[in-house]
Design an enzyme around this catalytic site. Structure first.
Site, PDB file in Angstrom:
ATOM      1  N   ASP A 131     -44.980  -8.818 -33.038  1.00 20.27           N
ATOM      2  CA  ASP A 131     -45.016 -10.274 -33.198  1.00 20.27           C
ATOM      3  C   ASP A 131     -44.436 -10.916 -31.938  1.00 20.27           C
ATOM      4  OD1 ASP A 131     -44.638 -12.972 -33.933  1.00 20.27           O
ATOM      5  OD2 ASP A 131     -44.244 -12.431 -36.018  1.00 20.27           O
ATOM      6  N   GLU A 160     -42.173   0.116 -41.057  1.00 17.60           N
ATOM      7  CA  GLU A 160     -42.892  -1.117 -41.363  1.00 17.60           C
ATOM      8  C   GLU A 160     -42.137  -1.853 -42.469  1.00 17.60           C
ATOM      9  OE1 GLU A 160     -44.905  -4.224 -41.480  1.00 17.60           O
ATOM     10  OE2 GLU A 160     -45.671  -2.740 -40.041  1.00 17.60           O
ATOM     11  N   ASP A 197     -51.238  -7.482 -26.288  1.00 17.24           N
ATOM     12  CA  ASP A 197     -52.306  -8.269 -25.645  1.00 17.24           C
ATOM     13  C   ASP A 197     -51.789  -9.654 -25.287  1.00 17.24           C
ATOM     14  OD1 ASP A 197     -52.150  -9.218 -28.366  1.00 17.24           O
ATOM     15  OD2 ASP A 197     -54.043 -10.256 -27.997  1.00 17.24           O
ATOM     16  N   ASP A 207     -36.365  -3.159 -42.105  1.00 16.25           N
ATOM     17  CA  ASP A 207     -36.418  -4.098 -40.996  1.00 16.25           C
ATOM     18  C   ASP A 207     -35.847  -3.413 -39.753  1.00 16.25           C
ATOM     19  OD1 ASP A 207     -35.442  -6.348 -39.169  1.00 16.25           O
ATOM     20  OD2 ASP A 207     -36.453  -7.491 -40.734  1.00 16.25           O
TER      21      ASP A 207
END
Length: 216
Positions: free
Chosen positions: A119, A68, A155, A97
């Site tokens: 993202d 993370e 999603d 990263d």
């Protein structure tokens, strides 16, 4: 969504023994961190850690690394782990990263990669930043074992359909996929919900999932 800065997050993470500092020093020798020869699975963009912590509890014979890049988010995962009465000891954290994965892990060192609710980077000019883009798949290919697997849940339908095209275009094989995970008995077997998954599915949103492997 704007992340709320948490004062002292950097300091807490820097002092936590489960958060590995200078991870590039362990490239090719991550088994020494866990002091065993268990397979190593990583989650890229682990968020608050619910998914990976449950996996670690259920599978003590596997070593897990949660990745993370935001310290304020990683801190929540650490706090969640510390709230356990008997916390799993087969998990470590990296605050890096995803672009630096090949600097941290050696070829064939990772057995499985999880990408959960990444993202979507919806603008076309940002497509290369998506964690299922060809650029990132190339990084995963370098560190993933020959028989290793990638699992991706989201999603976001446009991101999922982008991924269904990008994965084979990058030279990978899609093993299976579904447009409605929670109503797919095969792919939902043993599924562990992330925080985002609970939130989105409670609103009636379908969850999409694919599994893939490198072409040998």
């Amino acid at each position: 969504m704007r992340l709320r800065n948490i004062p002292a997050a950097d300091e807490i993470i820097a002092s936590n023994p489960l958060c590995i500092k200078e991870p590039a020093n362990y490239q090719g020798s991550w088994h020494t961190v866990f002091q065993n020869d268990s397979p190593i699975h990583i989650e890229v963009g682990m968020g608050k850690g619910q998914f990976l912590l449950q996996l670690a509890q259920q599978n003590p014979d596997i070593s897990y690394i949660g990745i993370e890049k935001y310290t304020s988010v990683l801190l929540r995962a650490i706090q969640k782990l510390e709230s356990y009465t008997s916390p799993p000891d087969n998990i470590r954290f990296l605050c890096i990263d995803a672009e630096s994965l090949t600097e941290v892990f050696a070829p064939n060192e990772i057995s499985k990669i999880y990408l959960n609710f990444s993202d979507p980077w919806p603008k076309k000019r940002h497509a290369r930043r998506r964690l299922t883009s060809g650029e990132f798949l190339s990084r995963y290919e370098q560190i993933l074992a020959v028989d290793g697997m990638l699992e991706f849940k989201t999603d976001n339908k446009p991101l999922f359909e982008f991924s269904l095209e990008e994965v084979p275009n990058a030279g990978w094989k899609i093993i299976d996929y579904t447009y409605d995970l929670h109503h797919d008995s095969k792919m939902n077997a043993g599924n562990i919900l992330t925080e985002y998954e609970e939130k989105f599915s409670s609103k009636g949103n379908p969850i999409y999932k694919l599994t893939a492997s490198k072409l040998q």
